[in-house]
Write an enzyme that holds these catalytic residues in place. Structure first.
Site, PDB file in Angstrom:
ATOM      1  N   ASP A  67       0.815  -1.217   0.000  1.00 42.96           N
ATOM      2  CA  ASP A  67       0.000   0.000   0.000  1.00 42.96           C
ATOM      3  C   ASP A  67       0.848   1.266   0.000  1.00 42.96           C
ATOM      4  O   ASP A  67       2.074   1.212   0.179  1.00 42.96           O
ATOM      5  CB  ASP A  67      -0.951  -0.007   1.209  1.00 42.96           C
ATOM      6  CG  ASP A  67      -0.255  -0.393   2.514  1.00 42.96           C
ATOM      7  OD1 ASP A  67       0.990  -0.370   2.560  1.00 42.96           O
ATOM      8  OD2 ASP A  67      -0.947  -0.712   3.482  1.00 42.96           O
ATOM      9  N   HIS A 138      -7.047  -4.724  10.252  1.00 47.54           N
ATOM     10  CA  HIS A 138      -6.819  -4.501   8.815  1.00 47.54           C
ATOM     11  C   HIS A 138      -5.515  -5.147   8.347  1.00 47.54           C
ATOM     12  O   HIS A 138      -4.599  -5.355   9.129  1.00 47.54           O
ATOM     13  CB  HIS A 138      -6.902  -3.014   8.436  1.00 47.54           C
ATOM     14  CG  HIS A 138      -5.734  -2.160   8.820  1.00 47.54           C
ATOM     15  ND1 HIS A 138      -5.847  -0.817   9.103  1.00 47.54           N
ATOM     16  CD2 HIS A 138      -4.410  -2.435   8.960  1.00 47.54           C
ATOM     17  CE1 HIS A 138      -4.658  -0.322   9.374  1.00 47.54           C
ATOM     18  NE2 HIS A 138      -3.777  -1.273   9.303  1.00 47.54           N
ATOM     19  N   GLU A 143      -9.574  -1.986   5.346  1.00 46.72           N
ATOM     20  CA  GLU A 143     -10.187  -1.653   6.623  1.00 46.72           C
ATOM     21  C   GLU A 143     -11.455  -2.477   6.847  1.00 46.72           C
ATOM     22  O   GLU A 143     -12.088  -2.908   5.875  1.00 46.72           O
ATOM     23  CB  GLU A 143     -10.562  -0.162   6.618  1.00 46.72           C
ATOM     24  CG  GLU A 143      -9.370   0.785   6.469  1.00 46.72           C
ATOM     25  CD  GLU A 143      -8.620   1.021   7.772  1.00 46.72           C
ATOM     26  OE1 GLU A 143      -8.455   0.069   8.560  1.00 46.72           O
ATOM     27  OE2 GLU A 143      -8.200   2.171   7.998  1.00 46.72           O
TER      28      GLU A 143
HETATM   29  C1  GLP Z   1      -0.414   0.340   8.565  1.00 44.54           C
HETATM   30  C2  GLP Z   1      -0.134  -0.519   7.344  1.00 44.54           C
HETATM   31  C3  GLP Z   1      -0.313  -1.998   7.620  1.00 44.54           C
HETATM   32  C4  GLP Z   1       0.337  -2.371   8.943  1.00 44.54           C
HETATM   33  C5  GLP Z   1      -0.332  -1.595  10.053  1.00 44.54           C
HETATM   34  C6  GLP Z   1       0.192  -1.943  11.437  1.00 44.54           C
HETATM   35  O1  GLP Z   1      -1.700   0.819   8.660  1.00 44.54           O
HETATM   36  N1  GLP Z   1      -0.942  -0.159   6.227  1.00 44.54           N
HETATM   37  O2  GLP Z   1       0.241  -2.750   6.546  1.00 44.54           O
HETATM   38  O3  GLP Z   1       0.241  -3.740   9.167  1.00 44.54           O
HETATM   39  O4  GLP Z   1      -0.105  -0.215   9.816  1.00 44.54           O
HETATM   40  O5  GLP Z   1       1.326  -1.196  11.720  1.00 44.54           O
HETATM   41  P1  GLP Z   1       2.275  -1.439  12.949  1.00 44.54           P
HETATM   42  O6  GLP Z   1       3.101  -2.621  12.585  1.00 44.54           O
HETATM   43  O7  GLP Z   1       3.091  -0.183  13.031  1.00 44.54           O
HETATM   44  O8  GLP Z   1       1.425  -1.655  14.134  1.00 44.54           O
END
Ligand code: GLP
Length: 240
Positions: A67, A138, A143
C-alpha cells in the site's frame, strides 16, 4: 494456519527474516509482497544484515508493496516509498527496476490500480507475502467494512487507523485520509503468507484471527481461508 509463538520481538523478526531468506534460496527470482508499519522493521534489519553476510540474496527478486498513502509523493518522508528505501531497498542488492509500490501521486487512480494488478500478474503472482496487522484487524489498508474489495483500490482510512498511524506524523492532521492498497484477492493470491504480530496491543486482533471465524469486520480473519499462512507472533501479543 500455522502459529509460531516467539519469546520476543527480536526472535519473531529473526524467524521471519530466515523464512524470507529461505524463500530467496529456494527461488532466487521470488516475487515478494512487502509490508510497512513498525512490526516488520526488525525483520528488515535482520535481512539487511543477512544480505551483507551473503545469507540473503535479492539480486533476482521482485517486490510489490501492499500500500501507499494517497496523496503522498515518494520523496515525502512519511510515504511508504521512503520507508521501504530507508529500511530495506537502499541497503540490500535488490534492483530498483524490480521494486513496485503503488504510486501515491497517480492522477488516474483507476489506471494505477489496474496497472498494479497487471504487474503482479505479469510477474507470475506473489510467492511470499509479508503482512502486519492493524489494531482493527486490517491488512494492507483493507479496513473493516461490510464488504471488502478484492483488488488494488483507493480506500478511505478509518478514524482508528488515522489515530494509530498519527505517531509517525508531526500531527494527526497530517495523516492522509486515503490510501492505495492491494485488495483481499491480491493478498490471498500469494502462494505463502507470513503474518507478523507483535506486542500486547495486538492481542485482540490476533485472538480474532485465531478464533477461526471469518468476518469482514476483521479483514485478517479471511486468512483462515488461505492454504499456506504462517502467523509469527511474540508472546506479548499471543498472551495479551
Ligand atoms: C499500517 C499498514 C499496515 C500495517 C499496520 C500496522 O496501517 N498499512 O500494513 O500492518 O499499519 O502497523 P504497525 O506494525 O506499526 O502496528
Amino acid at each position: 494456519m500455522r502459529v509460531i509463538v516467539c519469546e520476543n520481538y527480536e526472535e519473531m523478526s529473526k524467524v521471519a527474516a530466515n523464512m524470507v531468506a529461505g524463500q530467496l534460496l529456494l527461488k532466487p527470482e521470488s516475487v515478494l509482497g512487502l509490508a510497512t508499519g513498525s512490526t516488520p522493521i526488525g525483520m528488515y534489519e535482520e535481512l539487511v544484515r543477512m544480505n551483507k553476510a551473503g545469507e540473503a540474496d535479492f539480486s533476482k527478486a521482485k517486490s510489490f508493496n501492499l500500500d501507499e498513502y494517497y496523496p503522498l509523493a515518494p520523496d515525502n518522508d512519511q510515504s511508504y516509498h521512503y520507508f521501504m528505501n530507508e529500511h530495506l531497498f537502499s541497503k540490500v542488492n535488490i534492483k530498483p527496476e524490480n521494486i513496485n509500490i503503488p504510486d501515491g501521486t497517480a492522477k488516474d487512480v483507476q489506471a494505477e490500480c489496474d496497472s498494479y494488478e497487471q504487474r503482479i500478474a505479469q510477474a507470475g503472482g506473489i510467492d511470499l507475502q509479508i503482512l502486519g496487522i492493524g489494531n482493527n484487524g486490517h491488512i494492507g489498508f483493507n479496513e473493516p467494512e461490510e464488504a471488502l474489495h478484492s483488488r488494488t483500490h483507493l480506500t478511505d482510512l478509518t478514524e482508528d487507523t488515522i489515530e494509530a498511524n498519527a505517531r509517525f506524523f508531526a500531527s494527526r492532521d497530517e495523516v492522509p485520509r486515503q490510501a492505495l492498497t492491494m485488495g483481499m484477492a491480491s493478498i490471498m493470491g500469494a502462494r505463502k503468507i507470513l503474518l507478523l504480530i507483535s506486542g500486547k496491543g495486538k492481542h485482540a486482533p490476533l485472538k480474532a484471527v485465531l478464533s477461526g471465524k471469518i468476518t469482514t469486520s476483521v479483514p485478517a480473519s479471511l486468512l483462515n481461508l488461505h492454504a499456506d499462512t504462517v502467523v509469527i507472533t511474540d508472546r506479548a501479543a499471543y498472551e495479551g
